[in-house]
Design an enzyme around this catalytic site. Structure first.
Site, PDB file in Angstrom:
ATOM      1  N   GLU A  25      -7.995  -3.729  -1.351  1.00 55.14           N
ATOM      2  CA  GLU A  25      -6.878  -2.892  -1.845  1.00 55.14           C
ATOM      3  C   GLU A  25      -5.964  -3.734  -2.731  1.00 55.14           C
ATOM      4  O   GLU A  25      -5.475  -3.266  -3.761  1.00 55.14           O
ATOM      5  CB  GLU A  25      -6.094  -2.283  -0.674  1.00 55.14           C
ATOM      6  CG  GLU A  25      -6.890  -1.295   0.155  1.00 55.14           C
ATOM      7  CD  GLU A  25      -7.552  -0.204  -0.677  1.00 55.14           C
ATOM      8  OE1 GLU A  25      -6.900   0.355  -1.573  1.00 55.14           O
ATOM      9  OE2 GLU A  25      -8.745   0.069  -0.443  1.00 55.14           O
ATOM     10  N   TRP A  32      -7.421  -3.658  -6.001  1.00 55.59           N
ATOM     11  CA  TRP A  32      -7.070  -2.508  -6.851  1.00 55.59           C
ATOM     12  C   TRP A  32      -5.756  -2.778  -7.584  1.00 55.59           C
ATOM     13  O   TRP A  32      -5.549  -2.335  -8.713  1.00 55.59           O
ATOM     14  CB  TRP A  32      -6.957  -1.224  -6.017  1.00 55.59           C
ATOM     15  CG  TRP A  32      -8.288  -0.575  -5.817  1.00 55.59           C
ATOM     16  CD1 TRP A  32      -9.076  -0.636  -4.710  1.00 55.59           C
ATOM     17  CD2 TRP A  32      -9.004   0.239  -6.775  1.00 55.59           C
ATOM     18  NE1 TRP A  32     -10.235   0.088  -4.914  1.00 55.59           N
ATOM     19  CE2 TRP A  32     -10.209   0.636  -6.171  1.00 55.59           C
ATOM     20  CE3 TRP A  32      -8.735   0.670  -8.080  1.00 55.59           C
ATOM     21  CZ2 TRP A  32     -11.155   1.437  -6.828  1.00 55.59           C
ATOM     22  CZ3 TRP A  32      -9.669   1.469  -8.738  1.00 55.59           C
ATOM     23  CH2 TRP A  32     -10.860   1.841  -8.110  1.00 55.59           C
ATOM     24  N   TRP A  48      -3.362  21.792 -20.536  1.00 60.64           N
ATOM     25  CA  TRP A  48      -2.433  21.845 -19.393  1.00 60.64           C
ATOM     26  C   TRP A  48      -1.633  23.139 -19.440  1.00 60.64           C
ATOM     27  O   TRP A  48      -1.279  23.619 -20.519  1.00 60.64           O
ATOM     28  CB  TRP A  48      -1.449  20.655 -19.439  1.00 60.64           C
ATOM     29  CG  TRP A  48      -2.118  19.315 -19.461  1.00 60.64           C
ATOM     30  CD1 TRP A  48      -2.140  18.430 -20.493  1.00 60.64           C
ATOM     31  CD2 TRP A  48      -2.866  18.722 -18.396  1.00 60.64           C
ATOM     32  NE1 TRP A  48      -2.867  17.313 -20.140  1.00 60.64           N
ATOM     33  CE2 TRP A  48      -3.319  17.463 -18.864  1.00 60.64           C
ATOM     34  CE3 TRP A  48      -3.211  19.109 -17.103  1.00 60.64           C
ATOM     35  CZ2 TRP A  48      -4.082  16.602 -18.083  1.00 60.64           C
ATOM     36  CZ3 TRP A  48      -3.965  18.258 -16.320  1.00 60.64           C
ATOM     37  CH2 TRP A  48      -4.394  17.021 -16.815  1.00 60.64           C
ATOM     38  N   ASN A  66      -1.156   6.897   1.208  1.00 61.05           N
ATOM     39  CA  ASN A  66      -2.109   6.891   0.092  1.00 61.05           C
ATOM     40  C   ASN A  66      -3.025   8.122   0.086  1.00 61.05           C
ATOM     41  O   ASN A  66      -3.262   8.720  -0.963  1.00 61.05           O
ATOM     42  CB  ASN A  66      -2.945   5.618   0.122  1.00 61.05           C
ATOM     43  CG  ASN A  66      -3.945   5.582  -1.017  1.00 61.05           C
ATOM     44  OD1 ASN A  66      -3.569   5.650  -2.179  1.00 61.05           O
ATOM     45  ND2 ASN A  66      -5.229   5.516  -0.694  1.00 61.05           N
ATOM     46  N   TRP A 120      -0.795  15.126 -15.735  1.00 54.55           N
ATOM     47  CA  TRP A 120      -0.596  14.042 -14.759  1.00 54.55           C
ATOM     48  C   TRP A 120       0.658  13.219 -15.061  1.00 54.55           C
ATOM     49  O   TRP A 120       1.270  12.639 -14.164  1.00 54.55           O
ATOM     50  CB  TRP A 120      -1.827  13.127 -14.687  1.00 54.55           C
ATOM     51  CG  TRP A 120      -2.159  12.409 -15.979  1.00 54.55           C
ATOM     52  CD1 TRP A 120      -2.976  12.845 -16.971  1.00 54.55           C
ATOM     53  CD2 TRP A 120      -1.669  11.132 -16.415  1.00 54.55           C
ATOM     54  NE1 TRP A 120      -3.033  11.925 -17.988  1.00 54.55           N
ATOM     55  CE2 TRP A 120      -2.253  10.857 -17.687  1.00 54.55           C
ATOM     56  CE3 TRP A 120      -0.819  10.182 -15.865  1.00 54.55           C
ATOM     57  CZ2 TRP A 120      -1.984   9.686 -18.402  1.00 54.55           C
ATOM     58  CZ3 TRP A 120      -0.552   9.012 -16.574  1.00 54.55           C
ATOM     59  CH2 TRP A 120      -1.124   8.786 -17.827  1.00 54.55           C
ATOM     60  N   TRP A 145      -2.508   7.534 -11.042  1.00 57.11           N
ATOM     61  CA  TRP A 145      -2.451   8.906 -11.554  1.00 57.11           C
ATOM     62  C   TRP A 145      -3.619   9.170 -12.495  1.00 57.11           C
ATOM     63  O   TRP A 145      -4.233  10.234 -12.460  1.00 57.11           O
ATOM     64  CB  TRP A 145      -1.099   9.175 -12.240  1.00 57.11           C
ATOM     65  CG  TRP A 145      -0.075   9.611 -11.239  1.00 57.11           C
ATOM     66  CD1 TRP A 145       0.824   8.819 -10.582  1.00 57.11           C
ATOM     67  CD2 TRP A 145       0.133  10.946 -10.731  1.00 57.11           C
ATOM     68  NE1 TRP A 145       1.572   9.566  -9.714  1.00 57.11           N
ATOM     69  CE2 TRP A 145       1.175  10.884  -9.789  1.00 57.11           C
ATOM     70  CE3 TRP A 145      -0.459  12.178 -10.986  1.00 57.11           C
ATOM     71  CZ2 TRP A 145       1.635  12.003  -9.096  1.00 57.11           C
ATOM     72  CZ3 TRP A 145      -0.001  13.300 -10.306  1.00 57.11           C
ATOM     73  CH2 TRP A 145       1.030  13.209  -9.375  1.00 57.11           C
TER      74      TRP A 145
HETATM   75  C1  FAD Z   1      -1.037   9.226  -7.342  1.00 54.68           C
HETATM   76  C2  FAD Z   1      -0.854   7.823  -6.768  1.00 54.68           C
HETATM   77  C3  FAD Z   1       0.239   7.055  -7.148  1.00 54.68           C
HETATM   78  C4  FAD Z   1       0.406   5.755  -6.645  1.00 54.68           C
HETATM   79  N1  FAD Z   1       1.499   5.019  -7.040  1.00 54.68           N
HETATM   80  C5  FAD Z   1       1.639   3.749  -6.586  1.00 54.68           C
HETATM   81  C6  FAD Z   1       2.757   2.961  -6.985  1.00 54.68           C
HETATM   82  O1  FAD Z   1       3.611   3.371  -7.773  1.00 54.68           O
HETATM   83  N2  FAD Z   1       2.872   1.703  -6.454  1.00 54.68           N
HETATM   84  C7  FAD Z   1       1.939   1.200  -5.603  1.00 54.68           C
HETATM   85  O2  FAD Z   1       2.080   0.058  -5.166  1.00 54.68           O
HETATM   86  N3  FAD Z   1       0.859   1.915  -5.239  1.00 54.68           N
HETATM   87  C8  FAD Z   1       0.684   3.170  -5.690  1.00 54.68           C
HETATM   88  N4  FAD Z   1      -0.401   3.904  -5.282  1.00 54.68           N
HETATM   89  C9  FAD Z   1      -1.456   3.250  -4.475  1.00 54.68           C
HETATM   90  C10 FAD Z   1      -1.295   3.358  -2.949  1.00 54.68           C
HETATM   91  O3  FAD Z   1      -1.047   4.697  -2.586  1.00 54.68           O
HETATM   92  C11 FAD Z   1      -0.185   2.488  -2.386  1.00 54.68           C
HETATM   93  O4  FAD Z   1      -0.292   1.176  -2.889  1.00 54.68           O
HETATM   94  C12 FAD Z   1      -0.255   2.416  -0.867  1.00 54.68           C
HETATM   95  O5  FAD Z   1      -0.147   3.711  -0.320  1.00 54.68           O
HETATM   96  C13 FAD Z   1       0.867   1.545  -0.354  1.00 54.68           C
HETATM   97  O6  FAD Z   1       0.862   1.517   1.047  1.00 54.68           O
HETATM   98  P1  FAD Z   1       0.500   0.171   1.805  1.00 54.68           P
HETATM   99  O7  FAD Z   1       1.256  -0.969   1.240  1.00 54.68           O
HETATM  100  O8  FAD Z   1       0.670   0.445   3.259  1.00 54.68           O
HETATM  101  O9  FAD Z   1      -1.041   0.028   1.439  1.00 54.68           O
HETATM  102  P2  FAD Z   1      -2.194  -0.887   2.074  1.00 54.68           P
HETATM  103  O10 FAD Z   1      -3.325   0.004   2.412  1.00 54.68           O
HETATM  104  O11 FAD Z   1      -1.670  -1.750   3.133  1.00 54.68           O
HETATM  105  O12 FAD Z   1      -2.660  -1.757   0.809  1.00 54.68           O
HETATM  106  C14 FAD Z   1      -2.179  -3.076   0.554  1.00 54.68           C
HETATM  107  C15 FAD Z   1      -1.673  -3.193  -0.874  1.00 54.68           C
HETATM  108  O13 FAD Z   1      -2.731  -2.984  -1.795  1.00 54.68           O
HETATM  109  C16 FAD Z   1      -2.234  -2.350  -2.972  1.00 54.68           C
HETATM  110  N5  FAD Z   1      -2.905  -1.057  -3.138  1.00 54.68           N
HETATM  111  C17 FAD Z   1      -3.368  -0.230  -2.174  1.00 54.68           C
HETATM  112  N6  FAD Z   1      -3.973   0.842  -2.730  1.00 54.68           N
HETATM  113  C18 FAD Z   1      -3.872   0.689  -4.065  1.00 54.68           C
HETATM  114  C19 FAD Z   1      -4.310   1.465  -5.179  1.00 54.68           C
HETATM  115  N7  FAD Z   1      -4.997   2.605  -5.035  1.00 54.68           N
HETATM  116  N8  FAD Z   1      -4.034   1.008  -6.415  1.00 54.68           N
HETATM  117  C20 FAD Z   1      -3.385  -0.143  -6.606  1.00 54.68           C
HETATM  118  N9  FAD Z   1      -2.946  -0.933  -5.582  1.00 54.68           N
HETATM  119  C21 FAD Z   1      -3.192  -0.514  -4.335  1.00 54.68           C
HETATM  120  C22 FAD Z   1      -0.748  -2.124  -2.760  1.00 54.68           C
HETATM  121  O14 FAD Z   1      -0.050  -3.193  -3.371  1.00 54.68           O
HETATM  122  C23 FAD Z   1      -0.630  -2.167  -1.255  1.00 54.68           C
HETATM  123  O15 FAD Z   1       0.648  -2.558  -0.809  1.00 54.68           O
HETATM  124  C24 FAD Z   1      -0.564   5.218  -5.755  1.00 54.68           C
HETATM  125  C25 FAD Z   1      -1.663   6.007  -5.379  1.00 54.68           C
HETATM  126  C26 FAD Z   1      -1.799   7.293  -5.873  1.00 54.68           C
HETATM  127  C27 FAD Z   1      -2.990   8.104  -5.447  1.00 54.68           C
END
Ligand code: FAD
Length: 467
Positions: free
Chosen positions: A269, A272, A300, A335, A353, A376
């Site tokens: 993650e 990502w 749209w 997420n 979006w 997005w």
């Molecule tokens: C529509 C949409 C918008 C989002 N906007 C953001 C945003 O503005 N900022 C943001 O940090 N994340 C965003 N995410 C990705 C993800 O939802 C969050 O990073 C995650 O929910 C944060 O919770 P966590 O720290 O407990 O995640 P964990 O599952 O603990 O993941 C650890 C870290 O990995 C990174 N990460 C996890 N998933 C993703 C992902 N899909 N893409 C990029 N990095 C990721 C984050 O830095 C996160 O803190 C978005 C996802 C979607 C679907």
């Protein structure tokens, strides 16, 4: 001769494992830490991002004070403030950690040149990412990766671990401090539920990581999809403001006593996040332009009333509404629910979006210039390695699948407390005695669905075909 060094804090609000600070500690007779709120450059944080940052600045200032230092806070153009401050304190160098938005890169390049032209050193470091966005390239094309899996494989082959620097115990102070504006106030916006339990700042970041690695990571690969479970790290706002380095997270994860699968999935993650930053660096208009150009012609609908209903969490689809209300109350959304809510806006309502991206930018504490836009675009199907457009999440089925007991949904949509199972996620199918008994009056206490799922799905597929 003076060996004063200015450390310019930006998106790296921490003392631990901070390469710019470390470089200054090694050679300065005095360190002048500064944060500049420069509204003329870069995408400005939304309401919740700003709240987090301002709270974090106070924590950073307290941590600096505990080491005999302090944070100088100024507002205005960094390109003017830094050279003037360097003259004022007789600095021999200014150091900072890099950011990757194009206009910030351009500004920083200019600042570096102007400082050097005046005989002042200027050095930047990588404090935000495991790898620089230009460092991991595809062997076949020589350019950046467009697909995540080979990108992350290449990252792992390079080695995720690097040397870390602990926070310095003391920081050398100048004989007299330059002026500072007062740090901004940090009142949480009134709609926000303080029970969200956020603890902005470096200590909060380390506490979140420790709680996750000692208790909550177990079964991460599966449980991370369940919004009612405390099964993710909640490190995202901390990472957004650089309160913890990804290298520190890698090191602690690799040293933790956890199942290998869970650790690998968690680090992926973070992968990502790296991938999103690589996309942002190579596609500066990531928040404005579809990576797949054909989507620019997408028809749209952009109905303003439906967009408002989505923002308020009143679409009539409980799992979508729960997510949108979680966002408003806590500045966060799980997420899995982000994906469902975003897909609903784009595909069921046919709203561009970019409208959703802007709303998340405004409301998320973790609103991130790379992760938000890349995610997005991923959901919309127009991004790199994106979900195919025709994958349309069914909001009636996603609820029972990921929140079977309704614990998450009822936290944010308590007016449906009396419903359970599949009915909770399709209240219009509930028998009238069940609705009456639960004091649920559809259209009054909870809305009817603003679109019919099957019809909306067919319409979305039709629109996609027209591309
Ligand atoms: C529509 C949409 C918008 C989002 N906007 C953001 C945003 O503005 N900022 C943001 O940090 N994340 C965003 N995410 C990705 C993800 O939802 C969050 O990073 C995650 O929910 C944060 O919770 P966590 O720290 O407990 O995640 P964990 O599952 O603990 O993941 C650890 C870290 O990995 C990174 N990460 C996890 N998933 C993703 C992902 N899909 N893409 C990029 N990095 C990721 C984050 O830095 C996160 O803190 C978005 C996802 C979607 C679907």
């Amino acid at each position: 001769m003076s060996q004063h060094i200015i450390v310019w804090f930006r998106q790296d609000l921490r003392l631990d494992d901070n390469p710019a600070l470390e470089s200054a500690v090694n050679s300065a007779s005095a360190i002048i830490p500064i944060y500049i709120d420069d509204e003329t450059c870069g995408r400005q944080p939304g309401t919740m991002g700003r709240w987090w940052r301002d709270a974090s600045l106070r924590k950073l200032n307290a941590a600096l004070k505990a080491r005999g230092s302090r944070l100088i806070y100024r507002t205005g153009k960094a390109a003017q403030i830094l050279p003037a401050l360097a003259q004022e304190v007789g600095a021999k160098a200014v150091v900072w950690n890099r950011q990757y938005e194009a206009d910030i890169v351009a500004r920083d390049t200019d600042i570096k040149k102007s400082l050097k032209d005046s005989g002042i050193d200027a050095e930047s470091s990588n404090g935000a990412l495991l790898f620089e966005p230009w460092e991991v390239t595809s062997k076949s094309t020589g350019g950046p990766f467009k697909v995540f899996t080979p990108f992350w494989r290449a990252c792992r082959a390079l080695g995720l671990k690097r040397a870390l620097w602990d926070a310095p115990a003391k920081l050398p102070a100048p004989d007299s401090w330059p002026d500072s504006a007062p740090l901004p106030a940090t009142d949480a916006p009134s709609h926000m539920d303080r029970l969200g339990g956020w603890q902005p700042g470096e200590d909060g970041a380390r506490a979140a990581l420790s709680l996750f690695l000692t208790q909550n990571i177990r079964g991460y690969a599966e449980r991370r999809n369940l919004p009612a479970e405390p099964a993710t790290s909640r490190l995202s706002p901390h990472l957004r403001w650089g309160e913890i380095s990804p290298a520190r997270i890698v090191s602690e994860t690799k040293n933790a006593d956890i199942a290998a699968d869970d650790g690998d999935k968690f680090l992926a993650e973070l992968g990502w996040r790296e991938f999103s930053y690589q996309l942002l660096y190579h596609n500066p208009a990531l928040s404005e332009t579809c990576l797949q150009e054909k989507f620019e012609a997408f028809p749209w609908r952009n109905d303003p009333h439906e967009l408002e209903a989505w923002k308020r969490g009143e679409t009539g689809y409980p799992i979508v509404d729960a997510g949108m209300r979680e966002l408003r109350r806590t500045g966060y959304m799980h997420n899995r629910v982000r994906m469902i809510a975003a897909s609903f806006l784009i595909k069921h309502l046919l709203v561009d979006w970019r409208e959703g991206e802007k709303w998340f930018w405004e409301c998320l504490v973790d609103a991130d210039p790379a992760n938000n836009s890349a995610s997005w675009q991923w959901v919309a199907g127009c991004g790199a390695d994106a979900a195919p457009y025709f994958r349309i999440f069914n909001p009636i089925l996603q609820g029972p699948k990921f929140d079977a007991d309704g614990v998450y949904t009822k936290t944010y949509v308590p007016e449906l407390n009396a419903l359970s199972g599949k009915t909770l996620y399709a209240p219009w199918t509930a028998k009238s005695d069940m609705l009456d008994g639960g004091q649920i009056a559809l259209g009054e206490t909870y809305p009817y669905p603003i679109v019919n799922h099957e019809a909306a799905r067919a319409r979305a597929l039709e629109s996609f075909k027209s591309l």
